[in-house]
Design a protein around this motif. Structure first.
Motif, PDB file in Angstrom:
ATOM      1  N   ARG A  13       0.770  -0.972   0.202  1.00 51.68           N
ATOM      2  CA  ARG A  13       0.291  -0.499   0.139  1.00 51.68           C
ATOM      3  C   ARG A  13       1.013   1.602  -0.271  1.00 51.68           C
ATOM      4  NH1 ARG A  13      -3.351  -0.791   4.898  1.00 51.68           N
ATOM      5  NH2 ARG A  13      -1.795   0.787   5.947  1.00 51.68           N
ATOM      6  N   GLU A  14       2.350   1.184   0.985  1.00 53.13           N
ATOM      7  CA  GLU A  14       2.844   2.573   0.905  1.00 53.13           C
ATOM      8  C   GLU A  14       3.934   3.054  -0.169  1.00 53.13           C
ATOM      9  OE1 GLU A  14       4.693   2.498   4.698  1.00 53.13           O
ATOM     10  OE2 GLU A  14       3.102   3.149   5.992  1.00 53.13           O
ATOM     11  N   GLY A  15       4.444   1.644  -0.736  1.00 51.83           N
ATOM     12  CA  GLY A  15       5.026   1.156  -1.921  1.00 51.83           C
ATOM     13  C   GLY A  15       4.477   2.113  -2.673  1.00 51.83           C
ATOM     14  N   LEU A  16       2.936   1.803  -3.222  1.00 52.95           N
ATOM     15  CA  LEU A  16       1.904   2.101  -4.188  1.00 52.95           C
ATOM     16  C   LEU A  16       1.448   3.721  -4.288  1.00 52.95           C
ATOM     17  CD1 LEU A  16      -0.695  -1.016  -4.471  1.00 52.95           C
ATOM     18  CD2 LEU A  16       1.582  -0.067  -6.570  1.00 52.95           C
ATOM     19  N   SER A  17       1.416   4.409  -2.868  1.00 50.79           N
ATOM     20  CA  SER A  17       0.916   4.962  -2.397  1.00 50.79           C
ATOM     21  C   SER A  17       2.171   6.340  -3.067  1.00 50.79           C
ATOM     22  CB  SER A  17       0.524   5.726  -1.435  1.00 50.79           C
ATOM     23  OG  SER A  17       0.304   6.413  -0.819  1.00 50.79           O
ATOM     24  N   PHE A  18       3.702   6.020  -2.510  1.00 51.81           N
ATOM     25  CA  PHE A  18       4.770   6.465  -3.337  1.00 51.81           C
ATOM     26  C   PHE A  18       4.406   7.195  -4.088  1.00 51.81           C
ATOM     27  CE2 PHE A  18       9.075   6.838  -3.965  1.00 51.81           C
ATOM     28  CZ  PHE A  18       9.480   8.509  -3.435  1.00 51.81           C
ATOM     29  N   SER A  19       4.494   5.421  -4.932  1.00 51.32           N
ATOM     30  CA  SER A  19       4.783   6.132  -6.171  1.00 51.32           C
ATOM     31  C   SER A  19       3.647   6.635  -7.657  1.00 51.32           C
ATOM     32  CB  SER A  19       4.897   4.386  -6.908  1.00 51.32           C
ATOM     33  OG  SER A  19       4.765   4.498  -8.445  1.00 51.32           O
ATOM     34  N   PHE A  20       1.823   6.476  -6.475  1.00 47.29           N
ATOM     35  CA  PHE A  20       1.760   6.950  -7.692  1.00 47.29           C
ATOM     36  C   PHE A  20       0.602   9.322  -7.349  1.00 47.29           C
ATOM     37  CE2 PHE A  20      -0.253   3.522  -8.379  1.00 47.29           C
ATOM     38  CZ  PHE A  20      -0.453   2.859  -9.951  1.00 47.29           C
ATOM     39  N   SER A  21       1.444   8.890  -6.557  1.00 46.04           N
ATOM     40  CA  SER A  21       1.908  10.578  -5.360  1.00 46.04           C
ATOM     41  C   SER A  21       3.367  11.055  -6.530  1.00 46.04           C
ATOM     42  CB  SER A  21       2.107  10.412  -4.206  1.00 46.04           C
ATOM     43  OG  SER A  21       1.155  10.095  -2.895  1.00 46.04           O
ATOM     44  N   GLY A  22       3.788  10.178  -6.709  1.00 43.44           N
ATOM     45  CA  GLY A  22       5.052  10.355  -7.683  1.00 43.44           C
ATOM     46  C   GLY A  22       4.879  11.297  -8.540  1.00 43.44           C
ATOM     47  N   ASP A  23       3.851  10.270  -8.610  1.00 37.80           N
ATOM     48  CA  ASP A  23       3.228  10.869 -10.495  1.00 37.80           C
ATOM     49  C   ASP A  23       1.496  11.944 -11.351  1.00 37.80           C
ATOM     50  OD1 ASP A  23       4.504   8.967 -10.932  1.00 37.80           O
ATOM     51  OD2 ASP A  23       3.253   7.173 -11.316  1.00 37.80           O
ATOM     52  N   GLY A  24       1.685  12.705  -9.483  1.00 34.76           N
ATOM     53  CA  GLY A  24       0.764  13.624  -9.338  1.00 34.76           C
ATOM     54  C   GLY A  24      -0.848  12.987  -8.627  1.00 34.76           C
ATOM     55  N   TYR A  25      -0.669  12.081  -8.545  1.00 34.87           N
ATOM     56  CA  TYR A  25      -1.910  11.641  -8.146  1.00 34.87           C
ATOM     57  C   TYR A  25      -2.499  12.239  -6.418  1.00 34.87           C
ATOM     58  CZ  TYR A  25      -3.036   8.141 -11.573  1.00 34.87           C
ATOM     59  OH  TYR A  25      -3.294   7.900 -13.201  1.00 34.87           O
ATOM     60  N   GLU A  26      -3.800  12.524  -5.909  1.00 33.44           N
ATOM     61  CA  GLU A  26      -3.983  12.479  -5.016  1.00 33.44           C
ATOM     62  C   GLU A  26      -4.610  11.239  -4.208  1.00 33.44           C
ATOM     63  OE1 GLU A  26      -7.252  15.332  -2.063  1.00 33.44           O
ATOM     64  OE2 GLU A  26      -6.074  16.161  -4.362  1.00 33.44           O
ATOM     65  N   VAL A  27      -3.762  10.618  -3.383  1.00 33.06           N
ATOM     66  CA  VAL A  27      -4.127   9.485  -3.133  1.00 33.06           C
ATOM     67  C   VAL A  27      -4.388   9.651  -1.753  1.00 33.06           C
ATOM     68  CG1 VAL A  27      -2.847   6.912  -2.573  1.00 33.06           C
ATOM     69  CG2 VAL A  27      -1.755   8.593  -4.301  1.00 33.06           C
ATOM     70  N   THR A  28      -5.286   8.373  -1.408  1.00 35.38           N
ATOM     71  CA  THR A  28      -5.997   7.494  -0.008  1.00 35.38           C
ATOM     72  C   THR A  28      -5.472   6.658  -0.125  1.00 35.38           C
ATOM     73  OG1 THR A  28      -7.433   9.756  -0.487  1.00 35.38           O
ATOM     74  CG2 THR A  28      -8.084   8.003   1.293  1.00 35.38           C
TER      75      THR A  28
END
Length: 221
Positions: A13-28
């Motif tokens: 979960r944290e790995g996906l969140s880190f990657s997608f946040s870096g792509d500009g997504y607002e992650v919950t």
């Protein structure tokens, strides 16, 4: 874009969140079915990454409940690599299905495809004119037409109610003041004229925004 990750594996979960946040997504993030349902019910989510096995239920159960009130795109991530599980997920309305371990690049490509399809479906078109609500832009024959904020809202209201007569009072209340505290009805005709000048082939003989004398206006296909 707002992304919700419902996954009980904290490292993943944290790995996906880190990657997608870096792509500009607002992650919950959340790790349970209960919290996932609560986050989806709030609305505003553009896509959900959903684990099949959760500590308080299954992704299948969550998807079944969500599909009773929402069409938010869902990609199921699961270690249960069986044909029956995949069929069950797709029948419940999951947009895509990936077995663990999966390629992050493949996941991102599938997400991009789903979000593009969602964006295309949200567009409002009438003849050669297209409104993209996601970007608040208007296109004529594929070329962007610059509109003011008021002109955009006016055009959107007319096109959303195409072939229905809208009175000047309705337009004033919707576009200028929800409390009905506006200056006068000339505001509508002035802005209609400005909009016609930008979108009509011949603004002196409008074919799209028609005047209904004594009442208001109607958008004709």
């Amino acid at each position: 874009m707002k992304l919700l990750i419902v996954e009980d594996d904290m490292d993943l979960r944290e790995g996906l969140s880190f990657s997608f946040s870096g792509d500009g997504y607002e992650v919950t993030e959340t790790g349970t079915k209960k919290e996932g349902l609560k986050a989806i019910a709030k609305g505003g989510c553009d896509l959900v990454l959903l684990d099949c096995n959760l500590p308080d239920g299954t992704g299948f159960e969550l998807c079944r409940e969500v599909r009773s009130y929402s069409n938010v795109p869902i990609i199921m991530l699961t270690a249960r690599d069986t044909e029956m599980d995949e069929i069950k997920a797709l029948e419940l309305g999951v947009n895509d299905y990936l077995s663990k371990p999966f390629s992050l690049g493949v996941l991102k490509a599938r997400m991009k495809r789903i979000l593009q399809e969602k964006t295309e479906a949200a567009k409002i078109a009438s003849g050669s004119l297209t409104i993209d609500p996601g970007s608040c832009k208007v296109y004529q024959h594929g070329e962007e037409i610059p509109l003011s904020k008021i002109e955009y809202r006016l055009l959107l209201y007319l096109m959303e109610n195409k072939n229905h007569i809208l009175s000047k009072e309705q337009i004033l209340e919707k576009i200028w003041d929800s409390d009905g505290k506006y200056v006068d009805q000339n505001t509508v005709s002035v802005n209609i004229s400005r909009l016609r000048a930008k979108i009509e082939e011949d603004s002196s003989k409008p074919s799209r925004i028609r005047t209904v004398h004594g009442i208001g206006y109607i958008w004709k296909e």
